[in-house]
Every structure is written in structure tokens, then in C-alpha cells.
Design a protein around this motif. Structure first.
Motif, PDB file in Angstrom:
ATOM      1  N   ASP A   1      14.181   5.613  -3.336  1.00  0.00           N
ATOM      2  CA  ASP A   1      14.658   5.109  -2.014  1.00  0.00           C
ATOM      3  C   ASP A   1      13.247   4.357  -1.432  1.00  0.00           C
ATOM      4  N   HIS A   2      11.914   4.578  -1.820  1.00  0.00           N
ATOM      5  CA  HIS A   2      10.818   4.072  -1.320  1.00  0.00           C
ATOM      6  C   HIS A   2      10.655   2.348  -1.864  1.00  0.00           C
ATOM      7  N   THR A   3      11.161   2.383  -3.164  1.00  0.00           N
ATOM      8  CA  THR A   3      11.225   0.913  -3.557  1.00  0.00           C
ATOM      9  C   THR A   3      12.206  -0.026  -3.165  1.00  0.00           C
ATOM     10  N   LYS A   4      13.481   0.573  -3.105  1.00  0.00           N
ATOM     11  CA  LYS A   4      14.628  -0.137  -2.293  1.00  0.00           C
ATOM     12  C   LYS A   4      14.163  -0.565  -0.783  1.00  0.00           C
TER      13      LYS A   4
ATOM     14  N   ASP B   1      12.186  -8.043   1.899  1.00  0.00           N
ATOM     15  CA  ASP B   1      12.306  -9.252   1.255  1.00  0.00           C
ATOM     16  C   ASP B   1      11.097  -9.884   1.621  1.00  0.00           C
ATOM     17  N   LEU B   2       9.598  -9.478   1.375  1.00  0.00           N
ATOM     18  CA  LEU B   2       8.435 -10.313   1.606  1.00  0.00           C
ATOM     19  C   LEU B   2       8.111 -10.820   0.579  1.00  0.00           C
TER      20      LEU B   2
ATOM     21  N   ARG C   1       0.702  -1.158   0.117  1.00  0.00           N
ATOM     22  CA  ARG C   1      -0.008  -0.021   0.133  1.00  0.00           C
ATOM     23  C   ARG C   1       0.960   1.190  -0.022  1.00  0.00           C
ATOM     24  N   LEU C   2       1.769   1.242   0.993  1.00  0.00           N
ATOM     25  CA  LEU C   2       2.841   2.475   0.871  1.00  0.00           C
ATOM     26  C   LEU C   2       3.468   2.582  -0.192  1.00  0.00           C
ATOM     27  N   LEU C   3       3.974   1.638  -0.959  1.00  0.00           N
ATOM     28  CA  LEU C   3       4.804   1.615  -2.150  1.00  0.00           C
ATOM     29  C   LEU C   3       3.824   2.159  -3.150  1.00  0.00           C
ATOM     30  N   THR C   4       2.679   1.538  -3.373  1.00  0.00           N
ATOM     31  CA  THR C   4       1.643   2.210  -4.342  1.00  0.00           C
ATOM     32  C   THR C   4       1.409   3.700  -4.089  1.00  0.00           C
TER      33      THR C   4
END
Length: 103
Positions: free
Chosen positions: A72-75, A81-82, A26-29
């Protein structure tokens, strides 16, 4: 709509926490949608197998997607590692493939 379209399938890694993955996705999106070059970015969860997700993405070009993986947010999401990638498809409008073979 012009752009570089991607569909990707990811799934929860063995032993990973589903709630943590859902929160992270959700945060990544949310963060990805504000990236330069992102036209749209959606993640959907499989109804029958909640540990599987489909990403629908459209970028202005391949470089914008490459830049996404340097954000940074993608990394930060990937470092948790989910999930793991099952497939990635590059897509286009019907009839817009170059070098397609006719049958």
C-alpha cells in the motif's frame, strides 16, 4: 551477502514539487525497510542535481521486490506521480554472473 540487488535512478517529473518528493521518498524508505524480504533500501539525492535520486536495494529474491510494488505504501507514493524511473540495474557480486561471456 546473498540477495537480489537493484540500483535504480529516478528523477523529479516536470512540474512536480521537490519538497513533496523528498518527503514522500523519506516515508517510502522508512516503510519499505520493514517489509518482509527487504535486506536494505537506501535512497540518495544527487548533490549537483537535487531532482535526481539513486535507489540502492537488496531483497531476498525477485518475488520480495515484486511484493514491494504491491504494498500500500509503495502504491501511495507512486500515485503521487512525482518521480519517474530513468534506469533499473540488476546487480550481483563480481564473478557470480551466470552465462557471462568472457572476452
Amino acid at each position: 551477502m546473498p540477495g537480489y540487488f537493484i540500483s535504480a535512478g529516478i528523477e523529479l517529473k516536470d512540474g512536480a514539487n521537490l519538497d513533496k518528493a523528498e518527503q514522500g521518498l523519506r516515508l517510502l524508505t522508512e516503510q519499505t525497510r520493514s517489509e518482509p524480504g527487504c535486506i536494505f533500501f537506501e535512497i540518495r539525492q544527487n548533490l549537483k542535481e537535487p531532482g535526481k535520486f539513486t535507489l540502492w536495494e537488496c531483497w531476498t529474491d525477485k518475488q520480495a521486490l515484486a511484493d514491494h510494488f504491491e504494498a500500500d505504501h509503495t502504491k501511495a507514493y507512486l500515485a503521487q506521480d512525482l518521480t519517474e524511473v530513468n534506469y533499473i540495474e540488476e546487480l550481483t557480486e563480481i564473478g557470480e554472473t551466470s552465462g557471462a561471456i568472457s572476452s
